[in-house]
Design a protein around this motif. Sequence first.
Motif, PDB file in Angstrom:
ATOM      1  N   TRP A 199      38.176  37.794  30.199  1.00  0.00           N
ATOM      2  CA  TRP A 199      37.524  38.475  31.321  1.00  0.00           C
ATOM      3  C   TRP A 199      37.585  39.978  31.085  1.00  0.00           C
ATOM      4  N   ARG A 200      36.419  40.599  31.005  1.00  0.00           N
ATOM      5  CA  ARG A 200      36.357  42.032  30.718  1.00  0.00           C
ATOM      6  C   ARG A 200      36.020  42.859  31.958  1.00  0.00           C
ATOM      7  N   GLY A 201      35.917  42.189  33.083  1.00  0.00           N
ATOM      8  CA  GLY A 201      35.553  42.873  34.319  1.00  0.00           C
ATOM      9  C   GLY A 201      34.279  42.280  34.901  1.00  0.00           C
ATOM     10  N   ALA A 202      34.070  42.552  36.175  1.00  0.00           N
ATOM     11  CA  ALA A 202      32.865  42.054  36.843  1.00  0.00           C
ATOM     12  C   ALA A 202      31.694  42.990  36.558  1.00  0.00           C
ATOM     13  N   PRO A 203      30.546  42.469  36.151  1.00  0.00           N
ATOM     14  CA  PRO A 203      29.363  43.318  35.988  1.00  0.00           C
ATOM     15  C   PRO A 203      28.883  43.778  37.366  1.00  0.00           C
ATOM     16  N   ARG A 204      29.039  45.059  37.650  1.00  0.00           N
ATOM     17  CA  ARG A 204      28.839  45.571  39.007  1.00  0.00           C
ATOM     18  C   ARG A 204      27.467  45.203  39.584  1.00  0.00           C
ATOM     19  N   ARG A 209      30.911  41.768  52.549  1.00  0.00           N
ATOM     20  CA  ARG A 209      32.352  42.038  52.674  1.00  0.00           C
ATOM     21  C   ARG A 209      33.071  41.954  51.326  1.00  0.00           C
ATOM     22  N   LEU A 210      32.438  41.290  50.345  1.00  0.00           N
ATOM     23  CA  LEU A 210      33.057  41.121  49.034  1.00  0.00           C
ATOM     24  C   LEU A 210      32.524  42.106  47.993  1.00  0.00           C
ATOM     25  N   LEU A 211      31.654  43.019  48.427  1.00  0.00           N
ATOM     26  CA  LEU A 211      30.965  43.898  47.476  1.00  0.00           C
ATOM     27  C   LEU A 211      31.906  44.630  46.532  1.00  0.00           C
ATOM     28  N   GLU A 212      32.941  45.242  47.079  1.00  0.00           N
ATOM     29  CA  GLU A 212      33.809  46.101  46.274  1.00  0.00           C
ATOM     30  C   GLU A 212      35.162  45.454  45.974  1.00  0.00           C
ATOM     31  N   ARG A 213      35.251  44.145  46.123  1.00  0.00           N
ATOM     32  CA  ARG A 213      36.542  43.500  45.947  1.00  0.00           C
ATOM     33  C   ARG A 213      37.038  43.416  44.508  1.00  0.00           C
ATOM     34  N   PRO A 214      36.165  43.206  43.508  1.00  0.00           N
ATOM     35  CA  PRO A 214      36.690  43.180  42.139  1.00  0.00           C
ATOM     36  C   PRO A 214      37.426  44.478  41.811  1.00  0.00           C
ATOM     37  N   HIS A 215      38.579  44.352  41.170  1.00  0.00           N
ATOM     38  CA  HIS A 215      39.385  45.537  40.857  1.00  0.00           C
ATOM     39  C   HIS A 215      39.052  46.127  39.501  1.00  0.00           C
ATOM     40  N   ARG A 216      38.218  45.438  38.757  1.00  0.00           N
ATOM     41  CA  ARG A 216      37.816  45.948  37.439  1.00  0.00           C
ATOM     42  C   ARG A 216      36.344  45.638  37.235  1.00  0.00           C
ATOM     43  N   TRP A 217      35.621  46.651  36.783  1.00  0.00           N
ATOM     44  CA  TRP A 217      34.196  46.472  36.509  1.00  0.00           C
ATOM     45  C   TRP A 217      33.971  46.468  35.017  1.00  0.00           C
ATOM     46  N   LEU A 218      33.016  45.697  34.578  1.00  0.00           N
ATOM     47  CA  LEU A 218      32.690  45.620  33.168  1.00  0.00           C
ATOM     48  C   LEU A 218      32.365  47.004  32.636  1.00  0.00           C
ATOM     49  N   GLY A 219      33.061  47.377  31.566  1.00  0.00           N
ATOM     50  CA  GLY A 219      32.821  48.688  30.963  1.00  0.00           C
ATOM     51  C   GLY A 219      33.614  49.812  31.579  1.00  0.00           C
ATOM     52  N   ALA A 220      34.442  49.502  32.595  1.00  0.00           N
ATOM     53  CA  ALA A 220      35.258  50.542  33.239  1.00  0.00           C
ATOM     54  C   ALA A 220      36.731  50.176  33.114  1.00  0.00           C
ATOM     55  N   ALA A 221      37.597  51.165  33.202  1.00  0.00           N
ATOM     56  CA  ALA A 221      39.033  50.910  33.134  1.00  0.00           C
ATOM     57  C   ALA A 221      39.488  50.224  34.398  1.00  0.00           C
ATOM     58  N   ALA A 222      40.569  49.435  34.282  1.00  0.00           N
ATOM     59  CA  ALA A 222      41.116  48.742  35.452  1.00  0.00           C
ATOM     60  C   ALA A 222      41.716  49.735  36.426  1.00  0.00           C
ATOM     61  N   THR A 223      41.579  49.415  37.713  1.00  0.00           N
ATOM     62  CA  THR A 223      42.259  50.184  38.745  1.00  0.00           C
ATOM     63  C   THR A 223      43.192  49.266  39.477  1.00  0.00           C
ATOM     64  N   GLY A 224      44.140  49.801  40.200  1.00  0.00           N
ATOM     65  CA  GLY A 224      45.209  49.020  40.779  1.00  0.00           C
ATOM     66  C   GLY A 224      44.850  47.978  41.723  1.00  0.00           C
TER      67      GLY A 224
END
Length: 299
Positions: A265-270, A284-299
């Motif tokens: 899993w490399r992140g959710a494709p925004r 309500r789930l729009l911004e729930r993934p904590h990591r986006w594809l191509g971006a660094a993970a956030t907490g």
Amino acid sequence: MQIHLVDATYELFRAHYAPRPPVRGRDGIVLSGVAGLVWQLLTLLRDEGATHVGCATDHVIESWRNEAYAGYKTSAGMPPELLAQFPIAEEAIRALGLVCWPMVEWEADDALATACRRWSGDQAVERVLICTPDKDMAQLVRGERVVLLDRRRRITYDEPAVVGKWGVPPVSIPDWLALVGDAADGYPGIPGWGAKSAAAVLAVYGALDRIPRHVSEWQVPGLRNAPFLAASLEENEGDVRLYRELARLRTDAPLPERTPAELEWRGAPRREWQAFCRRWGLERLLERPHRWLGAAATG
């Protein structure tokens, strides 16, 4: 790497029937199962640190087992609002950037069994965690390398834990189920046999084929009603072998991935994820993934 194999059908059912107000999406459609599944997957990724994940669903409830046994579970009587969520759940899994195996003819359990066989021996794989409490899946457990993970109760079953829970080692689970039956899957087991008697006999003989035909040859300490059990087993020999066939998981499901690296899993494709949420009214789930594809993970 560690591989997490998710029984998404189980998660969908559990969330749909959870005792809380229903989640409704666009035009009032019930999406409780989908929303709950998404939450569970995000928790697995964010809080439990899963990196390589495969999710299996029963795209069609009926499978090859229905052809083998007319009484096997079907979609008959299932709430339409639950059945309607399966394709949406599969869309959600893919929109999160996860691998999804929607099973037709095979069951989701067969997909997870196939993944276990395909990758558990790979040198790059440290451990395979099968994320479900389903006792059928206990047959896949091997030592501490392939384990059953009940995430809700936070229990991990390795081989000794399987024996402690069901009284038999993983390789004997299909035989145990054949004797005891599985109401969830629709086969009844053999008259007179219960969980304890089946475990006691299989603890000695290991498999149906090694149980002596004559009760006088049985060497099972403390077993009650042995003559009745032996007679019932003989009278229902054809049925018990059929039930074992139903209980055994197939390892030839059509999974396109050939290497465990393809499960990363490399992140959710925004864009895809946000389009999915807006399409089904799950803002309500729009911004729930904590990591986006191509971006660094956030907490």
